[in-house]
Design a protein around this motif. Structure first.
Motif, short mmCIF file in Angstrom:
data_model
loop_
_atom_site.label_atom_id
_atom_site.label_comp_id
_atom_site.label_asym_id
_atom_site.label_seq_id
_atom_site.Cartn_x
_atom_site.Cartn_y
_atom_site.Cartn_z
N GLU A 59 -35.75 -36.41 26.06
CA GLU A 59 -34.51 -35.78 25.63
C GLU A 59 -34.75 -34.69 24.60
N SER A 60 -35.84 -34.81 23.83
CA SER A 60 -36.17 -33.77 22.85
C SER A 60 -36.51 -32.46 23.54
N TRP A 61 -37.02 -32.52 24.73
CA TRP A 61 -37.44 -31.32 25.45
C TRP A 61 -36.30 -30.67 26.23
N VAL A 62 -35.47 -31.48 26.85
CA VAL A 62 -34.41 -30.91 27.71
C VAL A 62 -33.04 -30.94 27.04
N GLY A 63 -32.90 -31.65 25.92
CA GLY A 63 -31.62 -31.72 25.23
C GLY A 63 -30.70 -32.78 25.81
N ALA A 64 -29.75 -33.18 25.01
CA ALA A 64 -28.81 -34.21 25.46
C ALA A 64 -27.84 -33.68 26.50
N ASN A 65 -27.55 -32.38 26.45
CA ASN A 65 -26.59 -31.77 27.38
C ASN A 65 -27.20 -30.60 28.15
N GLY A 66 -28.49 -30.68 28.41
CA GLY A 66 -29.15 -29.58 29.11
C GLY A 66 -29.71 -28.56 28.15
N MET A 67 -30.44 -27.60 28.69
CA MET A 67 -31.12 -26.61 27.87
C MET A 67 -30.25 -25.41 27.51
N LEU A 100 -35.33 -23.79 22.84
CA LEU A 100 -35.65 -23.16 21.56
C LEU A 100 -36.95 -22.36 21.65
N THR A 101 -37.91 -22.84 22.44
CA THR A 101 -39.16 -22.09 22.63
C THR A 101 -38.90 -20.78 23.36
N ILE A 102 -38.08 -20.83 24.40
CA ILE A 102 -37.74 -19.60 25.13
C ILE A 102 -37.04 -18.61 24.20
N GLU A 103 -36.11 -19.12 23.41
CA GLU A 103 -35.38 -18.26 22.46
C GLU A 103 -36.33 -17.68 21.42
N GLN A 153 -29.45 -26.23 20.87
CA GLN A 153 -30.22 -26.40 19.65
C GLN A 153 -31.02 -27.70 19.61
N ASP A 154 -30.83 -28.57 20.60
CA ASP A 154 -31.58 -29.83 20.60
C ASP A 154 -32.60 -29.91 21.73
#
Length: 243
Positions: free
Chosen positions: A15-23, A42-45, A36-37
């Motif tokens: 979940e840390s990688w894809v986020g709780a609600n998607g990327m 965040l890496t792409i940004e 933000q999660d």
């Protein structure tokens, strides 16, 4: 649990990688928003902001450095510009931009990072062009080449390795600086560090630092390969022989 263990748990949780609600999500104005999660988002940004800043800096520094290096003038001006740009604290610039019409967010970060990315590109471009042997230039002029032809067909190919090194240095330094974006409501991997500090989750802070370091090393490795690829084989062999 130890800080290292917390960092490991954070990095190994899907979940840390894809986020709780998607990327990706949608902002109030309908534009794309990086969640933000999500480490991936965040890496792409982070990479987007870094290369946008380097792109702006290169668009300004490359033509200026090429021209000044070709005419063999402005060495003092180049040094002053580079030193002044380096002396400007990026965090101070972000604070000033936040208080101006530029405001908070990624735009302020990109502008501040572009100022920080400018000096290595300008300095290396100027040094590469002005460092071309005078005899080589005279031989090119003796063959009837114009100034533009000498600059583009003789000096520039010889200066490319140093120019590429400047771009590599600039990009790596910018990637390492962009985490400050989180302090002015920006995105990128600095969000992980900032939110970890705010919630006293120091394992997350360590994980964020490791991610930033990994991205820096990865970018540096890729650009190192590019630098080698654009270096003419004779210059590459000469460098190896000198070493």
């Amino acid at each position: 649990m130890s800080t290292i263990g917390d960092a490991w748990d954070y990095l190994t949780t899907p979940e840390s990688w894809v986020g709780a609600n998607g990327m990706f999500g949608t902002s109030f104005d309908g534009s794309l928003r990086f969640q933000q999660d999500s480490i991936i988002a965040l890496t792409i940004e982070h990479i987007y902001m870094s290369f946008a800043a380097v792109g702006i800096a290169a668009a300004l520094a490359l033509p200026l450095g090429l021209w000044l290096g070709h005419v063999r003038r402005g060495g003092g001006v180049t040094t002053v510009i580079s030193n002044v740009s380096r002396a400007m604290p990026t965090l101070a610039l972000l604070t000033l931009f936040a208080a101006s019409a530029i405001g908070f967010g990624n735009r302020a970060v990109i502008i501040a990072a572009a100022i920080f990315a400018f000096p290595p590109i300008l300095t290396n471009t100027f040094t590469g062009m002005s460092g071309v042997d005078a005899d080589v230039r005279e031989a090119a002029f003796g063959q009837g080449m114009t100034r533009l032809q000498v600059a583009l067909r003789v000096e520039l190919p010889l200066a490319v390795p140093l120019i590429a090194a400047g771009l590599r240095t600039s990009a790596t330094q910018t990637v390492a600086t962009v985490p400050l974006a989180a302090l002015v409501a920006g995105g990128g991997l600095g969000v992980i560090i900032n939110s970890g500090l705010a919630t006293q989750r120091y394992g997350q802070v360590l994980a964020g630092g490791l991610l930033v370091a990994a991205v820096c090393l990865g970018i540096d490795w890729v650009l190192g390969r590019v630098q080698r690829a654009v270096t003419p084989p004779p210059l590459r062999r000469a460098t190896v022989a000198a070493a």
